[in-house]
Design an enzyme around this catalytic site. Sequence first.
Site, mmCIF file in Angstrom:
data_model
loop_
_atom_site.group_PDB
_atom_site.id
_atom_site.type_symbol
_atom_site.label_atom_id
_atom_site.label_comp_id
_atom_site.label_asym_id
_atom_site.label_seq_id
_atom_site.Cartn_x
_atom_site.Cartn_y
_atom_site.Cartn_z
ATOM 1 N N SER D 23 0.823 -1.207 0.000
ATOM 2 C CA SER D 23 0.000 0.000 0.000
ATOM 3 C C SER D 23 0.861 1.264 0.000
ATOM 4 C CB SER D 23 -0.896 0.003 1.234
ATOM 5 O OG SER D 23 -1.630 1.201 1.271
ATOM 6 N N ASN D 71 10.093 7.849 4.537
ATOM 7 C CA ASN D 71 9.006 8.705 4.055
ATOM 8 C C ASN D 71 8.185 9.192 5.221
ATOM 9 O OD1 ASN D 71 5.939 7.859 3.982
ATOM 10 N ND2 ASN D 71 7.114 5.944 3.785
ATOM 11 N N CYS D 132 0.850 2.979 10.399
ATOM 12 C CA CYS D 132 1.639 4.004 9.725
ATOM 13 C C CYS D 132 2.483 4.743 10.748
ATOM 14 C CB CYS D 132 0.747 4.986 8.982
ATOM 15 S SG CYS D 132 1.713 6.268 8.192
ATOM 16 N N THR D 194 6.411 0.421 7.613
ATOM 17 C CA THR D 194 7.718 1.080 7.768
ATOM 18 C C THR D 194 8.108 1.161 9.244
ATOM 19 O OG1 THR D 194 6.635 3.228 7.803
ATOM 20 C CG2 THR D 194 7.502 2.491 5.686
HETATM 21 C C1 LIG Z 1 6.261 6.176 -0.114
HETATM 22 C C2 LIG Z 1 5.578 5.174 0.750
HETATM 23 C C3 LIG Z 1 4.233 5.331 1.070
HETATM 24 C C4 LIG Z 1 3.586 4.410 1.871
HETATM 25 N N1 LIG Z 1 2.268 4.562 2.153
HETATM 26 C C5 LIG Z 1 1.619 3.604 2.865
HETATM 27 C C6 LIG Z 1 0.224 3.672 3.097
HETATM 28 O O1 LIG Z 1 -0.447 4.601 2.649
HETATM 29 N N2 LIG Z 1 -0.358 2.684 3.826
HETATM 30 C C7 LIG Z 1 0.343 1.629 4.327
HETATM 31 O O2 LIG Z 1 -0.237 0.759 4.970
HETATM 32 N N3 LIG Z 1 1.674 1.531 4.115
HETATM 33 C C8 LIG Z 1 2.323 2.489 3.408
HETATM 34 N N4 LIG Z 1 3.661 2.363 3.185
HETATM 35 C C9 LIG Z 1 4.373 1.207 3.728
HETATM 36 C C10 LIG Z 1 4.490 0.084 2.698
HETATM 37 O O3 LIG Z 1 3.235 -0.384 2.315
HETATM 38 C C11 LIG Z 1 5.356 -1.073 3.239
HETATM 39 O O4 LIG Z 1 4.728 -1.614 4.385
HETATM 40 C C12 LIG Z 1 6.742 -0.632 3.611
HETATM 41 O O5 LIG Z 1 7.212 0.319 2.688
HETATM 42 C C13 LIG Z 1 7.728 -1.785 3.701
HETATM 43 O O6 LIG Z 1 7.837 -2.449 2.465
HETATM 44 P P1 LIG Z 1 9.016 -2.130 1.394
HETATM 45 O O7 LIG Z 1 10.290 -2.205 2.149
HETATM 46 O O8 LIG Z 1 8.839 -3.181 0.343
HETATM 47 O O9 LIG Z 1 8.763 -0.766 0.874
HETATM 48 C C14 LIG Z 1 4.316 3.301 2.389
HETATM 49 C C15 LIG Z 1 5.668 3.149 2.071
HETATM 50 C C16 LIG Z 1 6.298 4.063 1.260
HETATM 51 C C17 LIG Z 1 7.746 3.871 0.939
#
Ligand SMILES: Cc1cc2nc3c(=O)[nH]c(=O)nc-3n(C[C@H](O)[C@H](O)[C@H](O)COP(=O)(O)O)c2cc1C
Lengths: 267, 267, 302, 302
Positions: D23, D71, D132, D194
Amino acid sequence: MKGAKLIQVYAKVLNQTEIITNHFILRIFSPEIVKKAIPGQFIMLSAWKQKDPLLRRPFTFNRLFPKEGSFEILYKKVGKGTEIMSYLKAGDQVSLLGPLGNGIKFPQNTKKIAIVCRGIGVAPMLAIIDKAKEKGIDIYAYISAATKDLLLVKKEIKQKAKSLYITTDDASLGTSGKVTDFLEKTLKDTKIDAVYTCGSKRLKRHIERLKELYGLNAWVILEEHMACGFGACKGCACKAKKDNNHKGKYFLVCKDGPVFPIDEVEV
Amino acid sequence: MKGAKLIQVYAKVLNQTEIITNHFILRIFSPEIVKKAIPGQFIMLSAWKQKDPLLRRPFTFNRLFPKEGSFEILYKKVGKGTEIMSYLKAGDQVSLLGPLGNGIKFPQNTKKIAIVCRGIGVAPMLAIIDKAKEKGIDIYAYISAATKDLLLVKKEIKQKAKSLYITTDDASLGTSGKVTDFLEKTLKDTKIDAVYTCGSKRLKRHIERLKELYGLNAWVILEEHMACGFGACKGCACKAKKDNNHKGKYFLVCKDGPVFPIDEVEV
Amino acid sequence: MKKVDMSINLGGLQLKNPVMPASGTFDLFEDNNLPYDTKVLGAVMTKSIFLKKRLGNPLPLICESTSGLINALGTPGEGVEYLIKNKLPIFRKANQTVIVSIGGDGVKEYKLLAERLDKVEGIAALELDLSCSNNVDNIIIARDEFLTEQTVAQVKEVSTKPIIAKLSANVTDITKIARAAQRGGVDILSLINTVSAMAIDIKTKKAVLGNKVGGLSGPAIKPIALKMVWDVAHTVDLPIIGIGGISNSEDAIEFLLAGASAVEVGTAALINPLVMLEIIQGIEKYLGQQGYSSLEEIIGLA
Amino acid sequence: MKKVDMSINLGGLQLKNPVMPASGTFDLFEDNNLPYDTKVLGAVMTKSIFLKKRLGNPLPLICESTSGLINALGTPGEGVEYLIKNKLPIFRKANQTVIVSIGGDGVKEYKLLAERLDKVEGIAALELDLSCSNNVDNIIIARDEFLTEQTVAQVKEVSTKPIIAKLSANVTDITKIARAAQRGGVDILSLINTVSAMAIDIKTKKAVLGNKVGGLSGPAIKPIALKMVWDVAHTVDLPIIGIGGISNSEDAIEFLLAGASAVEVGTAALINPLVMLEIIQGIEKYLGQQGYSSLEEIIGLA
Ligand SMILES: Cc1cc2nc3c(=O)[nH]c(=O)nc-3n(C[C@H](O)[C@H](O)[C@H](O)COP(=O)(O)O)c2cc1C
Ligand SMILES: Cc1cc2nc3c(=O)[nH]c(=O)nc-3n(C[C@H](O)[C@H](O)[C@H](O)COP(=O)(O)OP(=O)(O)OC[C@H]3O[C@@H](n4cnc5c(N)ncnc54)[C@H](O)[C@@H]3O)c2cc1C
Ligand SMILES: Cc1cc2nc3c(=O)[nH]c(=O)nc-3n(C[C@H](O)[C@H](O)[C@H](O)COP(=O)(O)OP(=O)(O)OC[C@H]3O[C@@H](n4cnc5c(N)ncnc54)[C@H](O)[C@@H]3O)c2cc1C
Ligand SMILES: Cc1cc2nc3c(=O)[nH]c(=O)nc-3n(C[C@H](O)[C@H](O)[C@H](O)COP(=O)(O)O)c2cc1C
Ligand code: FES
Ligand code: FES
């Protein structure tokens, strides 16, 4: 770029020159991308395979050579990504994603345009100038920099522009005044159909004022930190101008820009 | 290396050759390190500036050229560190830390030594052979590999050894038997003062048996995952042999080794 | 450039500069052969010592992750008497300020260790490792407010030295643990220890490390550690030693600006043994260039 | 090589393969110009939507750390009605399985959102973003067992769709939160979001991000996420979607072996939009080479 598929490719470096200390022109062979590219658009580039640096870096097209299937970027070495890039040489490979964002468009029946920029903000301007020349449009160029040496690609602009106005902070070339004062002088007796600016908040502000005074069509080319470049992360937001009925609206620089009508965005 | 200060230097690559697919010999100019290096010791090398890969990688000296101020490592490309290394060419820089660990030492009045190794385990052997030759010691070499091509630096060993015995799993060169059977045959009529082995648990086991039968002096050169290489992290522990009065003792491969009396360590 | 004052007093622990090794990533031997004089460091720090000898975890003990190191050593060591007899003299020769890190299976062991070490000369402070993320046999004290408070209080009862409590990042709210340590009477907080982590080998389909799970250190965890230091600095009035991924002077300065009064360097010094020296010089240069005359002026500025 | 069965059923949510976007790191526009056909994905996933329009945090919103992305967007968005009207049709065109992620200020909003979305056609499941780490204005539900259980229970009351609870890594014991979600009746768990993090600019001496603190994603957090998935898989009997730093098929396979039944990919797909396609192909190839005939066979093998 409605409907055009993003292209992700490995591309060969044709050559690289350090034009002045820490400023490089990198020429890359990528017919697929050049074919679709419009001045003002950009690419996301990676010259690293490992995860540090992690993200691609955005660079605008400095010059497009559709016939040769290649393009140039003009960049300044400022951090670890551009440092790695600075070691690139002919034959090396880079990974590209692009072309991204919306490029410039000349208003109908454009006869004369002005470009106004400072320092590395000149990066997208040669591509715009080439495009204008192609269409028989006259170019008025206004460039400023901290000092003479930082007036990048000045020679090329001089060759192509109808007139070139220069200011430097230290008055090492031209005056030390505001380069937009020259623009204002031009506007007094010449109809400029479109103004493009990049690289300085102050320039943007001055041109906005001139827009109000002279009813200009003016665009600014913005930069913002970008993770993706194609609208997925929402990391590159910029504020829409409140007094423009966009209350509380954000634009994405990568998707809605990077070229914006000058009075629609705050910086 | 009691008392000798560790050296950390940037060093120039003199050249690199891919001797067979994925196996490279890299020659590095570093008089400071070569001056102190003893066969069996190793260096920690980094050919990357960024943090991915993060750690240096350990490599033993394949050959030492003290007069030229340079040394060679012989390595196999197995992961991201060695992949980056595989692109190194003359003039490139690497960062070195070394020499590390304890090198080999010939017992007093050594006349004949044997080296027994498999595959990339040959890496430290040429340096040992050179040292032995220098001292007028005869070398009996026993090398094995999966197939003929993987008998690395065979030619060099052949030139320098008094006898060379080879086995390959697919019998593409020599027999497909145990290379230590040849060693056993030698031992029946020849007094070998010291045996060095590297690269295979099975070889170690066989030599341990021969040690018991023939009362050999034998050493094994170990590898273990290493973060530092100089005794700081305790990440490279190996178990001391229980039946050797070392109950519950660990050695550090980097600091107490990598050369160990063959029956003191478990692998 | 004028000379800047790099010294700092951390709740009774006086350091000539704010840079020291992180526990377990620095050792000294008879033949101290490090490529610099360890006297330049703000302090030296032992690996966490337990009362008794410990073998540590099954092999392998370490592996690399992207910009990180995962270790599951399980704190092997020879026990406190060996340390006192064999290691302490070497550490004392290497630096005037020696911090001994102690571990323990339960509150009682910390107290016994602190008691024993209080009688030993040449120890400037104790760091309580309450937060190792790869010892299978003991619970992580710094994940629990009550245990943290108790452990610190018991140690303070028997120790006359400044006590540092080393906290874990694997908690819901680190400021609560920090406050618990404060209630226990701690003098200094250090944070963070490694973050609970693991790696799986897709060829063998097994955990890479012998202990299966381990602790992540190195550049990967720096932004996490910095945030925790910032949080604690904004809520608890105690000097903080910042730890986690510090690899150069810029990183160290980030921690100082976030509110740390000193820093420990671990993984980076495994890769570049000269890095602590470079960090000291880098901080000094930064302070000079920015027109400060002492380290203290930048602590917590961000 | 024989054809392997890549499909998976996650507590009622049927996916043709286990790979989907995380997401907030994936969006689709009228002019969907991604360089591959998004129909190949196991599912598509919206950015977390709130009831009302949200502006998000002050700029800048993102910065890079070593092998990571921080972020602090603050979940900007146009609100649920806009999503239903303008975005959902695009998502539905792009993939047969659309998961909508929802955020909320407090338990009540999640319930309202779930209620509203239950009436909308073409949504396969809801993911509750309980975690979040950069929304200043709302508490992190997944840091608290009671709130987690309540939120899930309230949503389950009004929703007929499979519910995914997305958990936070910033907790002392993630298995307790997972169990709380289970008590609330959740169908699927996804983890991790995150990790709380920050960066400081040593030139300006201020936090880099407008919101000061943000959330770390990308390869840096992979070993942390993997450990949490492993922990939850070993304690809670619910299907898990693994998230955190997955950048290639090897990473994805590690999560499957650790016990995840599917994965979400975030940061890596920002850098390489083709990565999810590559991951699907990579998993399929691995299963074939290792002699498995279905994805399910390797889940939790490590
Ligand atoms: C730019 C950005 C925006 C994100 N926005 C959301 C969000 O709106 N809702 C959510 O549940 N997680 C959000 N996340 C978290 C991601 O869904 C994910 O859990 C997290 O980035 C870890 O995975 P990754 O290392 O593959 O990015 C966001 C992450 C990034 C980098
Ligand atoms: C659409 C667009 C087009 C651009 N075109 C050009 C160009 O043609 N020539 C050129 O020299 N530069 C251009 N830039 C800026 C360029 O992308 C950054 O200088 C580059 O990403 C820095 O990378 P680095 O790793 O060297 O620096 P980092 O180590 O990442 O950072 C060094 C410094 O650069 C700043 N920076 C990092 N990323 C960006 C970013 N995305 N935008 C702005 N500043 C950033 C950081 O805040 C920091 O101060 C453009 C940026 C955008 C958004
Ligand atoms: C004292 C010592 C001397 C060595 N000398 C040589 C040599 O002369 N020539 C040579 O080819 N190799 C040698 N090795 C092994 C070499 O260090 C590893 O192959 C190398 O570190 C792998 O790095 P990578 O980044 O390419 O692989 P990675 O991507 O890190 O890993 C790829 C594979 O290599 C294994 N590996 C990683 N690090 C090590 C390590 N430190 N020891 C053993 N296996 C490891 C991993 O488990 C994995 O299976 C030596 C190791 C030690 C400890
Ligand atoms: C190999 C290794 C061993 C460690 N041993 C200990 C230890 O014994 N006691 C302790 O408190 N911390 C120990 N740590 C944690 C470090 O002291 C430090 O808190 C952590 O590594 C984060 O800092 P870094 O990123 O600079 O390494 C160890 C870390 C590593 C990498
Ligand atoms: S850079 Fe990701 S949305 Fe603009
Ligand atoms: S590699 Fe660090 S102690 Fe041996």
